[in-house]
Design a protein around this motif. Structure first.
Motif, PDB file in Angstrom:
ATOM      1  N   SER A 136      35.199  41.821  42.994  1.00 18.02           N
ATOM      2  CA  SER A 136      36.479  40.975  43.112  1.00 18.02           C
ATOM      3  C   SER A 136      36.762  40.426  41.391  1.00 18.02           C
ATOM      4  O   SER A 136      38.031  39.968  41.251  1.00 18.02           O
ATOM      5  CB  SER A 136      36.416  39.796  44.054  1.00 18.02           C
ATOM      6  OG  SER A 136      35.411  39.107  43.633  1.00 18.02           O
ATOM      7  N   GLY A 137      35.740  40.276  40.690  1.00 24.24           N
ATOM      8  CA  GLY A 137      36.047  39.689  39.544  1.00 24.24           C
ATOM      9  C   GLY A 137      36.797  40.773  38.563  1.00 24.24           C
ATOM     10  O   GLY A 137      37.215  40.219  37.263  1.00 24.24           O
ATOM     11  N   LEU A 138      36.858  41.904  38.895  1.00 22.86           N
ATOM     12  CA  LEU A 138      37.580  42.924  38.145  1.00 22.86           C
ATOM     13  C   LEU A 138      39.022  42.698  38.248  1.00 22.86           C
ATOM     14  O   LEU A 138      39.619  43.214  37.211  1.00 22.86           O
ATOM     15  CB  LEU A 138      37.244  44.284  38.444  1.00 22.86           C
ATOM     16  CG  LEU A 138      35.772  44.654  38.256  1.00 22.86           C
ATOM     17  CD1 LEU A 138      35.611  46.234  38.925  1.00 22.86           C
ATOM     18  CD2 LEU A 138      35.202  44.809  36.945  1.00 22.86           C
ATOM     19  N   GLN A 139      39.516  41.923  39.136  1.00 25.35           N
ATOM     20  CA  GLN A 139      40.867  41.687  39.228  1.00 25.35           C
ATOM     21  C   GLN A 139      41.092  40.284  38.719  1.00 25.35           C
ATOM     22  O   GLN A 139      42.344  39.801  38.679  1.00 25.35           O
ATOM     23  CB  GLN A 139      41.236  41.670  40.598  1.00 25.35           C
ATOM     24  CG  GLN A 139      40.690  42.934  41.512  1.00 25.35           C
ATOM     25  CD  GLN A 139      41.342  42.922  42.871  1.00 25.35           C
ATOM     26  OE1 GLN A 139      42.467  42.549  43.278  1.00 25.35           O
ATOM     27  NE2 GLN A 139      40.439  42.953  43.845  1.00 25.35           N
ATOM     28  N   GLU A 140      40.292  39.602  37.997  1.00 25.26           N
ATOM     29  CA  GLU A 140      40.387  38.543  37.113  1.00 25.26           C
ATOM     30  C   GLU A 140      41.519  38.226  36.231  1.00 25.26           C
ATOM     31  O   GLU A 140      41.615  39.402  35.317  1.00 25.26           O
ATOM     32  CB  GLU A 140      39.018  38.076  36.817  1.00 25.26           C
ATOM     33  CG  GLU A 140      39.006  36.624  35.649  1.00 25.26           C
ATOM     34  CD  GLU A 140      39.551  35.541  36.752  1.00 25.26           C
ATOM     35  OE1 GLU A 140      40.461  34.794  36.094  1.00 25.26           O
ATOM     36  OE2 GLU A 140      38.967  35.035  37.795  1.00 25.26           O
TER      37      GLU A 140
END
Length: 300
Positions: A136-140
């Motif tokens: 999910s952090g790749l969409q930060e």
């Protein structure tokens, strides 16, 4: 563990106590920490330690660094770092620092076969939790956090893909076609880092998935930015060069890549038959029925 500088906005961590705090942090971020009982939980203690490292007071920073060393050997340390990193409501400076320490944690504790390994090794339970949290952090939207997450994922994938993390590349491919600019950039950063360290055993599994997608990204100028398309070329070239360098690649690839019928293979690589021949000789063999030698200028 040395908490390296996470660009502007994050102060140096343990081992760099004399570093000045980031100008963007005017007060100690620990003031934003949730109130807890007298006996703090591990996550609250970690939040406080990170806040102390960002303090302008050297003694406070030093105390925070020592606390991080104590917490580092606990089972949930990496999990809580991941939680703090991907929390969109968290304090930005804390998230950036947590992401940097998480990268170092993965390098030092994820696998006992790593040259940088230090005990203890991350438990399987913690690994599962971290693998679930990080994508999910790749969409930060914050690029520094997104890049740190991408690096951590690629480092984990080096040891865990495909056996322990088989769904990773499916998630990355979904992000590439999602239309979300941040997700595309995050996925590309993972692939860039991962392909630089991919092993000869992994390459026969990686190439058929990555090469067609990188070609598509490069040719879709109306969809993807110049930066993303440039990364696609870099990833494509990295894979091609490694394939050329693997002495027994054709023998390995025949087992891994030959489809049930050649029509399926041709459909996958229909947009890029010439590139398939140049960068992956075996595909040229299967698609044309004749032996194709690697282009001499790519593989001198």
């Amino acid at each position: 563990m040395a908490a390296a500088r996470a660009g502007a906005g994050v102060a140096a961590g343990p081992g760099h106590a004399s570093a000045a705090p980031a100008a963007s942090v005017s007060t100690n971020p620990i003031t934003a920490a949730p109130a807890g009982p007298v006996q703090q939980g591990l996550k609250e203690a970690l939040f406080e330690a990170l806040g102390s490292i960002l303090s302008p007071v050297q003694e406070v920073r030093a105390a925070g660094e020592e606390q991080i060393k104590v917490l580092e050997v606990t089972e949930e340390f990496g999990v809580h770092l991941a939680e703090l990193t991907v929390d969109p409501q968290g304090v930005l400076a804390i998230r950036q620092l947590a992401s940097v320490i998480l990268k170092q944690y993965v390098e030092n504790h994820w696998c006992n076969q790593s040259e940088k390994f230090h005990t203890p090794e991350t438990t399987e339970r913690a690994k599962v939790a971290i693998r679930e949290l990080l994508p999910s952090g790749l969409q930060e939207s914050i690029s520094k956090v997104r890049s740190s997450v991408a690096y951590a994922i690629s480092a984990i994938a080096h040891w865990d893909w495909p056996e322990a993390w088989p769904e990773l590349f499916r998630l990355l491919m979904e992000m590439l076609i999602s239309g979300d600019v941040n997700a595309v950039h995050g996925a590309m950063r993972v692939l860039t880092e991962f392909t630089r360290e991919v092993t000869d055993i992994q390459m026969p599994l990686v190439a058929p998935v990555i090469l067609p997608e990188m070609y598509k990204i490069f040719t879709m100028a109306e969809v993807y930015s110049i930066r993303t398309r440039a990364r696609a070329v870099e990833i494509f070239t990295t894979c091609a060069n490694l394939i050329c360098a693997i002495e027994e690649v054709e023998k390995v690839s025949v087992k891994k890549l030959k489809p049930k019928n050649e029509t399926h293979l041709a459909r996958i690589f229909l947009p890029l038959p010439d590139l398939a021949i140049i960068c992956f000789p075996l595909l040229g063999v299967l698609m044309q029925g004749t032996r194709v030698h690697i282009n001499s200028h790519l593989c001198p």
